[in-house]
Design a protein around this motif. Structure first.
Motif, PDB file in Angstrom:
ATOM      1  N   TRP A  30       0.921  -1.251   0.695  1.00  0.00           N
ATOM      2  CA  TRP A  30      -0.147   0.085   0.224  1.00  0.00           C
ATOM      3  C   TRP A  30       0.748   1.398  -0.041  1.00  0.00           C
ATOM      4  O   TRP A  30       0.571   1.949  -0.328  1.00  0.00           O
ATOM      5  CB  TRP A  30      -0.605  -0.257   0.812  1.00  0.00           C
ATOM      6  CG  TRP A  30      -2.317  -0.743   1.086  1.00  0.00           C
ATOM      7  CD1 TRP A  30      -2.469  -1.351   1.691  1.00  0.00           C
ATOM      8  CD2 TRP A  30      -3.240   0.004   0.115  1.00  0.00           C
ATOM      9  NE1 TRP A  30      -3.796  -2.521   1.238  1.00  0.00           N
ATOM     10  CE2 TRP A  30      -3.979  -1.479   0.418  1.00  0.00           C
ATOM     11  CE3 TRP A  30      -3.416   0.807  -0.915  1.00  0.00           C
ATOM     12  CZ2 TRP A  30      -5.190  -1.423  -0.639  1.00  0.00           C
ATOM     13  CZ3 TRP A  30      -4.753   0.444  -1.917  1.00  0.00           C
ATOM     14  CH2 TRP A  30      -5.629  -0.380  -1.559  1.00  0.00           C
ATOM     15  N   ILE A  31       2.079   1.343   0.162  1.00  0.00           N
ATOM     16  CA  ILE A  31       2.720   2.692   0.959  1.00  0.00           C
ATOM     17  C   ILE A  31       3.496   2.614  -0.739  1.00  0.00           C
ATOM     18  O   ILE A  31       3.664   3.379  -1.204  1.00  0.00           O
ATOM     19  CB  ILE A  31       3.702   2.432   1.734  1.00  0.00           C
ATOM     20  CG1 ILE A  31       2.990   2.933   3.152  1.00  0.00           C
ATOM     21  CG2 ILE A  31       4.762   2.905   2.109  1.00  0.00           C
ATOM     22  CD1 ILE A  31       3.987   1.966   4.477  1.00  0.00           C
ATOM     23  N   TYR A  32       4.254   1.665  -1.239  1.00  0.00           N
ATOM     24  CA  TYR A  32       4.627   1.816  -2.140  1.00  0.00           C
ATOM     25  C   TYR A  32       3.251   2.077  -3.337  1.00  0.00           C
ATOM     26  O   TYR A  32       3.358   3.124  -4.239  1.00  0.00           O
ATOM     27  CB  TYR A  32       5.025   0.244  -2.725  1.00  0.00           C
ATOM     28  CG  TYR A  32       5.275   0.274  -4.097  1.00  0.00           C
ATOM     29  CD1 TYR A  32       6.901   0.571  -4.617  1.00  0.00           C
ATOM     30  CD2 TYR A  32       5.184  -0.346  -5.201  1.00  0.00           C
ATOM     31  CE1 TYR A  32       7.273   0.891  -5.900  1.00  0.00           C
ATOM     32  CE2 TYR A  32       5.277  -0.131  -6.439  1.00  0.00           C
ATOM     33  CZ  TYR A  32       6.827  -0.068  -6.837  1.00  0.00           C
ATOM     34  OH  TYR A  32       7.364   0.143  -8.032  1.00  0.00           O
ATOM     35  N   LEU A  33       2.153   1.649  -3.284  1.00  0.00           N
ATOM     36  CA  LEU A  33       1.314   2.323  -4.723  1.00  0.00           C
ATOM     37  C   LEU A  33       0.563   3.790  -4.720  1.00  0.00           C
ATOM     38  O   LEU A  33       0.837   4.313  -5.452  1.00  0.00           O
ATOM     39  CB  LEU A  33      -0.146   1.196  -4.268  1.00  0.00           C
ATOM     40  CG  LEU A  33       0.315  -0.763  -5.100  1.00  0.00           C
ATOM     41  CD1 LEU A  33      -1.174  -0.533  -4.177  1.00  0.00           C
ATOM     42  CD2 LEU A  33      -0.029  -0.225  -6.918  1.00  0.00           C
ATOM     43  N   ILE A  34       1.075   4.069  -3.329  1.00  0.00           N
ATOM     44  CA  ILE A  34       0.254   5.390  -2.694  1.00  0.00           C
ATOM     45  C   ILE A  34       1.529   5.922  -3.649  1.00  0.00           C
ATOM     46  O   ILE A  34       1.905   7.367  -3.879  1.00  0.00           O
ATOM     47  CB  ILE A  34       0.417   5.741  -0.763  1.00  0.00           C
ATOM     48  CG1 ILE A  34      -0.981   4.858  -1.093  1.00  0.00           C
ATOM     49  CG2 ILE A  34       0.326   6.870  -0.834  1.00  0.00           C
ATOM     50  CD1 ILE A  34      -1.087   4.703   0.518  1.00  0.00           C
ATOM     51  N   GLY A  35       2.795   6.051  -2.428  1.00  0.00           N
ATOM     52  CA  GLY A  35       3.956   7.034  -3.956  1.00  0.00           C
ATOM     53  C   GLY A  35       4.782   6.580  -5.387  1.00  0.00           C
ATOM     54  O   GLY A  35       4.768   7.338  -5.283  1.00  0.00           O
ATOM     55  N   ALA A  40       3.424  10.060 -10.020  1.00  0.00           N
ATOM     56  CA  ALA A  40       2.810   9.904 -11.161  1.00  0.00           C
ATOM     57  C   ALA A  40       2.157  11.732 -11.139  1.00  0.00           C
ATOM     58  O   ALA A  40       2.033  12.131 -12.352  1.00  0.00           O
ATOM     59  CB  ALA A  40       1.769   9.032 -11.712  1.00  0.00           C
ATOM     60  N   ALA A  41       1.138  11.472 -10.395  1.00  0.00           N
ATOM     61  CA  ALA A  41       0.342  12.686  -9.823  1.00  0.00           C
ATOM     62  C   ALA A  41       1.562  14.333 -10.485  1.00  0.00           C
ATOM     63  O   ALA A  41       1.314  15.063 -10.579  1.00  0.00           O
ATOM     64  CB  ALA A  41      -0.107  12.844  -8.806  1.00  0.00           C
ATOM     65  N   LEU A  94       4.545  18.149 -16.114  1.00  0.00           N
ATOM     66  CA  LEU A  94       4.621  18.455 -17.342  1.00  0.00           C
ATOM     67  C   LEU A  94       3.280  19.237 -18.365  1.00  0.00           C
ATOM     68  O   LEU A  94       3.935  19.841 -19.715  1.00  0.00           O
ATOM     69  CB  LEU A  94       4.687  16.815 -17.805  1.00  0.00           C
ATOM     70  CG  LEU A  94       5.515  16.519 -17.596  1.00  0.00           C
ATOM     71  CD1 LEU A  94       5.828  14.425 -18.479  1.00  0.00           C
ATOM     72  CD2 LEU A  94       7.366  16.981 -17.727  1.00  0.00           C
ATOM     73  N   ILE A  95       2.085  19.278 -17.375  1.00  0.00           N
ATOM     74  CA  ILE A  95       1.436  20.310 -17.131  1.00  0.00           C
ATOM     75  C   ILE A  95       1.398  21.489 -18.369  1.00  0.00           C
ATOM     76  O   ILE A  95       1.908  22.596 -17.452  1.00  0.00           O
ATOM     77  CB  ILE A  95      -0.199  19.543 -17.121  1.00  0.00           C
ATOM     78  CG1 ILE A  95      -0.570  18.728 -17.407  1.00  0.00           C
ATOM     79  CG2 ILE A  95      -1.789  21.011 -17.897  1.00  0.00           C
ATOM     80  CD1 ILE A  95      -1.996  17.456 -16.855  1.00  0.00           C
TER      81      ILE A  95
END
Length: 78
Positions: A60-65, A70-71, A77-78
């Motif tokens: 879970w911590i990995y996925l949140i990171g 990514a965000a 980049l926008i």
């Protein structure tokens, strides 16, 4: 000549220059290192609970990171 040497070494070099260097070392260098040690110590206590041994929590911590990175990348980049 000995009096001149004594005056220059003891009064000027040891009395003024060395005291200034000792003050800088004691206040600035030691203060900076103590502050860094304090921050490191506080950070280690803050992340201490993340090391639970639970693989599900690590995922879970990995996925949140990954989502946060990514965000951030997307908005930069926008």
């Amino acid at each position: 000549m000995d009096e001149v040497y004594q005056f220059v070494t003891h009064k000027i070099i040891f009395g003024i220059i060395c005291k200034a260097i000792a003050w800088f070392d004691h206040v600035i260098v030691d203060g900076t290192m103590n502050a860094l040690a304090l921050v490191t110590n506080k950070a280690s206590f803050a992340i201490r609970k993340l090391q639970s041994g639970s693989i599900q929590m690590y995922v879970w911590i990995y996925l949140i990171g990954v989502l946060l990175l990514a965000a951030i990348t997307f908005f930069v980049l926008i």
